[in-house]
Motif scaffolding. Structure first.
Motif, PDB file in Angstrom:
ATOM      1  N   TYR A  56      -2.453  10.075   0.025  1.00 45.18           N
ATOM      2  CA  TYR A  56      -1.502   9.745  -1.046  1.00 45.18           C
ATOM      3  C   TYR A  56      -0.090  10.162  -0.648  1.00 45.18           C
ATOM      4  O   TYR A  56       0.876   9.405  -0.822  1.00 45.18           O
ATOM      5  CB  TYR A  56      -1.886  10.460  -2.337  1.00 45.18           C
ATOM      6  CG  TYR A  56      -2.941   9.783  -3.178  1.00 45.18           C
ATOM      7  CD1 TYR A  56      -2.604   9.139  -4.366  1.00 45.18           C
ATOM      8  CD2 TYR A  56      -4.275   9.805  -2.811  1.00 45.18           C
ATOM      9  CE1 TYR A  56      -3.564   8.539  -5.164  1.00 45.18           C
ATOM     10  CE2 TYR A  56      -5.248   9.206  -3.591  1.00 45.18           C
ATOM     11  CZ  TYR A  56      -4.883   8.573  -4.772  1.00 45.18           C
ATOM     12  OH  TYR A  56      -5.838   7.968  -5.549  1.00 45.18           O
ATOM     13  N   HIS A  59       1.580   7.954   1.919  1.00 45.52           N
ATOM     14  CA  HIS A  59       2.002   6.652   1.398  1.00 45.52           C
ATOM     15  C   HIS A  59       2.893   6.785   0.156  1.00 45.52           C
ATOM     16  O   HIS A  59       3.226   5.782  -0.468  1.00 45.52           O
ATOM     17  CB  HIS A  59       0.778   5.795   1.079  1.00 45.52           C
ATOM     18  CG  HIS A  59       0.008   5.369   2.290  1.00 45.52           C
ATOM     19  ND1 HIS A  59       0.294   4.214   2.992  1.00 45.52           N
ATOM     20  CD2 HIS A  59      -1.035   5.958   2.948  1.00 45.52           C
ATOM     21  CE1 HIS A  59      -0.542   4.103   4.015  1.00 45.52           C
ATOM     22  NE2 HIS A  59      -1.356   5.139   4.011  1.00 45.52           N
ATOM     23  N   ASP A 309      -6.674   5.373   3.990  1.00 44.91           N
ATOM     24  CA  ASP A 309      -5.416   5.229   4.716  1.00 44.91           C
ATOM     25  C   ASP A 309      -5.293   3.834   5.323  1.00 44.91           C
ATOM     26  O   ASP A 309      -4.249   3.173   5.223  1.00 44.91           O
ATOM     27  CB  ASP A 309      -5.347   6.302   5.806  1.00 44.91           C
ATOM     28  CG  ASP A 309      -3.975   6.407   6.445  1.00 44.91           C
ATOM     29  OD1 ASP A 309      -2.967   6.181   5.744  1.00 44.91           O
ATOM     30  OD2 ASP A 309      -3.911   6.714   7.649  1.00 44.91           O
ATOM     31  N   LEU A 312      -4.742   1.113   2.564  1.00 45.08           N
ATOM     32  CA  LEU A 312      -3.384   1.070   2.031  1.00 45.08           C
ATOM     33  C   LEU A 312      -2.390   0.452   3.007  1.00 45.08           C
ATOM     34  O   LEU A 312      -1.334  -0.041   2.599  1.00 45.08           O
ATOM     35  CB  LEU A 312      -2.935   2.483   1.645  1.00 45.08           C
ATOM     36  CG  LEU A 312      -3.674   3.083   0.450  1.00 45.08           C
ATOM     37  CD1 LEU A 312      -3.276   4.544   0.255  1.00 45.08           C
ATOM     38  CD2 LEU A 312      -3.383   2.286  -0.826  1.00 45.08           C
ATOM     39  N   SER A 324       0.125  -0.230   0.004  1.00 42.31           N
ATOM     40  CA  SER A 324       0.878   0.898  -0.540  1.00 42.31           C
ATOM     41  C   SER A 324       2.291   0.468  -0.918  1.00 42.31           C
ATOM     42  O   SER A 324       2.847   0.910  -1.940  1.00 42.31           O
ATOM     43  CB  SER A 324       0.928   2.052   0.469  1.00 42.31           C
ATOM     44  OG  SER A 324       1.551   1.647   1.678  1.00 42.31           O
ATOM     45  N   LEU A 334      -2.348   4.860  -8.222  1.00 42.03           N
ATOM     46  CA  LEU A 334      -3.631   4.488  -7.634  1.00 42.03           C
ATOM     47  C   LEU A 334      -4.686   5.531  -7.989  1.00 42.03           C
ATOM     48  O   LEU A 334      -4.538   6.715  -7.677  1.00 42.03           O
ATOM     49  CB  LEU A 334      -3.509   4.398  -6.109  1.00 42.03           C
ATOM     50  CG  LEU A 334      -4.800   4.060  -5.358  1.00 42.03           C
ATOM     51  CD1 LEU A 334      -5.187   2.597  -5.583  1.00 42.03           C
ATOM     52  CD2 LEU A 334      -4.650   4.353  -3.857  1.00 42.03           C
TER      53      LEU A 334
END
Length: 483
Positions: A56, A59, A309, A312, A324, A334
């Motif tokens: 998180y 991004h 990862d 996104l 993302s 998200l």
């Protein structure tokens, strides 16, 4: 062709490897509490949550990491998760009660799955969020809120049946979620009853690990949010569910070698690798392989937080930008619902060897457990157990054997695969099945033939470096390394 052992060694990291080194402790626990025995490591869950949160941060996204509670019945693991930032996804009335009693505030709870009226009532009464899978479910929730004068309930309609503009999709139809053709009446009711339900966003459920299909679904959800906003609602979240996976094997190459050899064995070009020609979905017809291999990809290159990862970074099929970026541009949070991925390296199951014998020239190792206690086979996961000998000085001699259980049933195989072990076990030795905490230790366990189900214990290392344990229900985060 050669018949060398086809080892499928488990991936073992950090604390789990340290626990396996405590052979005397583990043997003593099985002697005292019986076989099978589940061992969980509550301290590991915080690291798994942090790994997802790091994605998180990379991004620049916000949102809630909900643990899919159905993956484990362990109170210790759930309470350890309650001590982190994670939320919890509950799929039954009793799971909701368990989560609230384990320390989760209602604002961190998401009610999903098939819902009864009592389940909906407690979710609404406590203040939990609710995933909506149908118009009938929404109507039922509205009725409960009105009848009992409850505050508005935060809801997230769950969608399914997405179209894909690229290659043919392989997603199996889902029994959960609202199809596009049925979404209109749901939206109309959400708009009309904003005084009773608060639409916080939308989610999806896909029975696939395909990045392309999940990318298409996520992008479609963002577009749906725009439609809801134009209708007067204020949604700000997309929930993409779970399906992040776990890498169970230490060596990807060994997995590729095994699946190739299995295909050859089904064709008959090498000796059998399974009991009575079990093909895991494959069959031979006129010298050609037919069917589909029904096995979990146990040696995934991207799993858990690394899968998120990569997802996104995947471009959406319509907008052509990384997901993302799409979320950031549209000011969308998200939410995710990992299950096994948050329990990676959080547990193992021990089974005591009862007999080492031979039938029709094949070595059969019978253990004091059965296929429902250690359900790797049901989940299509192939991974070798470790042998923990009672006598560490005994010479290590490799063997190949079938693992059978304690039920008086022909099909009670812990795995139909011929398992290669680096150490031939003797009666009384332990087999350690690694990484069973998510779905494979207690999800299917029952009392068939009145056989005992596994006791679960929590273990942790103290500040002095010694290992301590307690019964699963005795663990609380305030106790540190168990009482």
């Amino acid at each position: 062709m050669g018949c060398d052992p086809l080892y499928l060694d488990p991936r073992i990291n950090g604390p789990l490897r340290m626990v396996l080194d405590q052979s005397e402790l583990l043997a003593g626990l099985v002697d005292a509490l019986g076989s099978p025995l589940n061992v969980v490591l509550p301290d590991q869950v915080a690291a798994n949550v942090a790994a997802f949160r790091s994605v998180y941060a990379r991004h620049r996204l916000r949102g809630t990491i909900y643990f899919a509670n159905k993956a484990s019945r362990s109170s210790a693991l759930l309470r350890a998760l309650a001590a982190t930032e994670a939320g919890v996804d509950v799929a039954s009335l009793n799971e909701l009660r368990h989560a609230l009693g384990s320390g989760f505030a209602p604002t961190r709870v998401l009610a999903t799955g098939p819902k009864t009226e009592p389940f909906l009532w407690l979710a609404a009464r406590s203040g939990a969020s609710v995933h909506l899978d149908s118009l009938a479910e929404l109507r039922g929730l509205i009725g409960i809120v009105e009848d009992f004068g409850l505050p508005p309930v935060r809801v997230v309609p769950r969608l399914c049946g997405f179209e894909h503009t690229g290659a043919r999709v392989l997603t199996r139809p889902s029994r959960f979620g609202i199809e596009p053709a049925a979404l209109g009446p749901v939206v109309d009711l959400l708009v009309a009853r904003r005084d009773v339900v608060d639409c916080a966003g939308v989610g999806y459920h896909l029975d696939t690990s395909s990045l392309e299909e999940k990318a298409a679904a996520l992008e479609a959800c963002v577009v749906t949010l725009d439609d809801l906003r134009r209708g007067g609602l204020t949604p700000s979240t997309v929930d993409i569910g779970g399906g992040f996976g776990v890498t169970y094997l230490a060596d990807v190459a060994r997995w590729d070698r095994y699946t190739t050899a299995l295909t050859e064995a089904v064709l008959g070009t090498r000796p059998p690798l399974t009991w009575q020609g079990h093909g895991y979905g494959l069959r031979a017809e006129s010298g050609t392989i037919r069917g589909t291999l029904r096995l979990y990809p146990a040696a995934r290159t991207d799993a858990a937080h690394t899968y998120l990862d990569r997802l996104l970074a995947t471009p959406g099929p319509r907008l052509g930008r990384g997901l993302s970026t799409v979320l950031l541009e549209n000011l969308v949070d998200l939410d995710i619902e990992p299950g096994r991925a948050l329990l990676d390296q959080c547990g193992l199951t021990l089974a005591r060897v009862a007999e080492v014998g031979y039938r029709a020239g094949q070595c059969l190792i019978r253990v004091e457990a059965n296929r429902d206690d250690i359900s790797f086979e049901a989940g299509g996961v192939l991974v070798d157990p470790l042998v923990l000998p009672r006598d560490p000085a005994r010479e290590a001699r490799p063997c190949q054997a079938y693992l059978v259980g304690n039920l008086s049933l022909e099909h009670d195989f812990l795995t139909h695969r011929l398992v290669a072990l680096r150490h031939t076990p003797a009666c009384g030795d332990l087999l350690a099945f690694v990484n069973t905490a998510g779905y494979f230790s207690d999800f299917s366990a029952g009392h068939a033939l009145r056989q005992p189900v596994a006791t679960t214990v929590a273990v942790a290392v103290s500040g002095a470096g010694t290992w301590r344990w307690c019964h699963d229900e005795q663990y609380w985060p305030t106790l540190g390394a168990c009482p």
